[in-house]
Design a protein around this motif. Structure first.
Motif, PDB file in Angstrom:
ATOM      1  N   UNK A 182       0.795  -1.222   0.000  1.00  0.00           N
ATOM      2  CA  UNK A 182       0.000   0.000   0.000  1.00  0.00           C
ATOM      3  C   UNK A 182       0.826   1.270   0.000  1.00  0.00           C
ATOM      4  N   UNK A 183       2.050   1.232   0.518  1.00  0.00           N
ATOM      5  CA  UNK A 183       2.874   2.437   0.629  1.00  0.00           C
ATOM      6  C   UNK A 183       4.339   2.085   0.436  1.00  0.00           C
ATOM      7  N   UNK A 184       5.167   3.126   0.240  1.00  0.00           N
ATOM      8  CA  UNK A 184       6.599   2.887   0.072  1.00  0.00           C
ATOM      9  C   UNK A 184       7.206   2.313   1.349  1.00  0.00           C
ATOM     10  N   UNK A 185       6.741   2.776   2.510  1.00  0.00           N
ATOM     11  CA  UNK A 185       7.237   2.233   3.769  1.00  0.00           C
ATOM     12  C   UNK A 185       6.930   0.742   3.887  1.00  0.00           C
ATOM     13  N   UNK A 186       5.729   0.355   3.448  1.00  0.00           N
ATOM     14  CA  UNK A 186       5.344  -1.052   3.508  1.00  0.00           C
ATOM     15  C   UNK A 186       6.200  -1.895   2.565  1.00  0.00           C
ATOM     16  N   UNK A 187       6.536  -1.335   1.393  1.00  0.00           N
ATOM     17  CA  UNK A 187       7.407  -2.045   0.446  1.00  0.00           C
ATOM     18  C   UNK A 187       8.764  -2.324   1.086  1.00  0.00           C
ATOM     19  N   UNK A 188       9.347  -1.293   1.669  1.00  0.00           N
ATOM     20  CA  UNK A 188      10.681  -1.427   2.258  1.00  0.00           C
ATOM     21  C   UNK A 188      10.658  -2.329   3.486  1.00  0.00           C
ATOM     22  N   UNK A 189       9.585  -2.263   4.237  1.00  0.00           N
ATOM     23  CA  UNK A 189       9.460  -3.154   5.391  1.00  0.00           C
ATOM     24  C   UNK A 189       9.308  -4.598   4.933  1.00  0.00           C
TER      25      UNK A 189
END
Length: 280
Positions: A182-189
């Motif tokens: 859903x978000x760039x933070x979620x991708x990196x996590x």
């Protein structure tokens, strides 16, 4: 994966890029409260006394909550527009998929959208774009011990992307079957926790993420994909006065060095041949 979004949005009031922001929960409305206001240059604002900006958080270094305030590259640039108009910027956090359709612009919830959004012909059917304000590339990021050395090496592996973005589109065009977050933070996590073995995401986001030594010690960029992407701010179709105000603020900021200062604060070393799109 497709992530459902709630019907409520977060409203964050911003005065300047360095000013405090107040977090408020607000329902999505068709036009907001008040009758709006017409300011300098014939720009009509959805709400009196403020330039209301739709964004999608978090997306560092363009916009994210830092020390309790929404800050970032996009935020700082739109603050310049708000200053020219004699008002304050207020930020509304909304689902990214709505930026393609211009839904929140058409409903009058927001005056403009600023979300690190790539200018594409498909999106331009629904919204009007400002002059380009940023040249973007896509990065391939992996764990240092993954053995992956390129995007081709990610074939057969779980590849993470942000949903509804050009990174997702790029991966699919390459014949990959990405896992969408859903978000760039979620991708990196997802990469950090091993949900995926590689990610394709905007390079400036990776630059900011790798400033953290803990991340830089474990992860690396194995590809920088020059896709010819440029970011633009968007307004409702036909909103020429606001579009003109945005383009003027960008042009003035590049002429007087303000753009360079903002770029170096949020992105990194400034290369005018890459950072500042020609003709904008």
């Amino acid at each position: 994966m497709k992530t459902p979004f709630g019907r409520r949005t977060r409203l964050l009031a911003a005065t300047t890029a360095t000013a405090g922001l107040v977090l408020v929960v607000a329902g999505c409305s068709s036009g907001g409260s008040g009758s709006g206001q017409t300011v300098a240059g014939g720009v009509h604002l959805a709400k009196a006394g403020q330039l209301t900006t739709c964004t999608h958080l978090p997306y560092p270094p363009f916009q994210s909550v830092v020390d309790g305030k929404v800050q970032g590259f996009d935020v700082s640039l739109i603050d310049l527009v708000a200053k020219d108009l004699g008002v304050k910027q207020q930020i509304v956090d909304t689902p990214f998929e709505n930026f393609k359709t211009g839904a929140f612009l058409n409903s009058g919830q927001c005056d403009l959208a600023a979300a690190g959004m790539t200018i594409t012909p498909e999106r331009a059917k629904n919204v009007d774009f400002s002059d380009p304000y940023f040249e973007a590339t896509q990065a391939v990021l992996v764990a240092k011990n993954s053995g992956i050395t390129s995007l081709d090496g990610a074939k057969g592996k779980k590849l993470g992307v942000q949903a509804q973005t050009t990174g997702e589109d790029f991966a699919k065009k390459k014949g990959l079957d990405p896992v969408s977050f859903a978000s760039s933070d979620a991708v990196l996590n997802g990469l950090r926790t091993g949900q995926v073995q590689a990610v394709v995401i905007d390079y400036p986001v990776v630059q900011g993420w790798l400033k953290d030594k803990a991340n830089a010690d474990k992860f690396k960029v194995v590809g920088n994909l020059k896709t010819g992407e440029q970011y633009g701010f968007t307004v409702k179709k036909g909103n020429k006065p606001l579009l003109k105000a945005i383009d003027k603020a960008l042009k003035d900021a590049k002429a007087d060095g303000t753009y360079k200062k903002i770029y170096e604060k949020w992105i990194g070393p400034y290369d005018s041949s890459v950072a500042s799109p020609a003709g904008s």
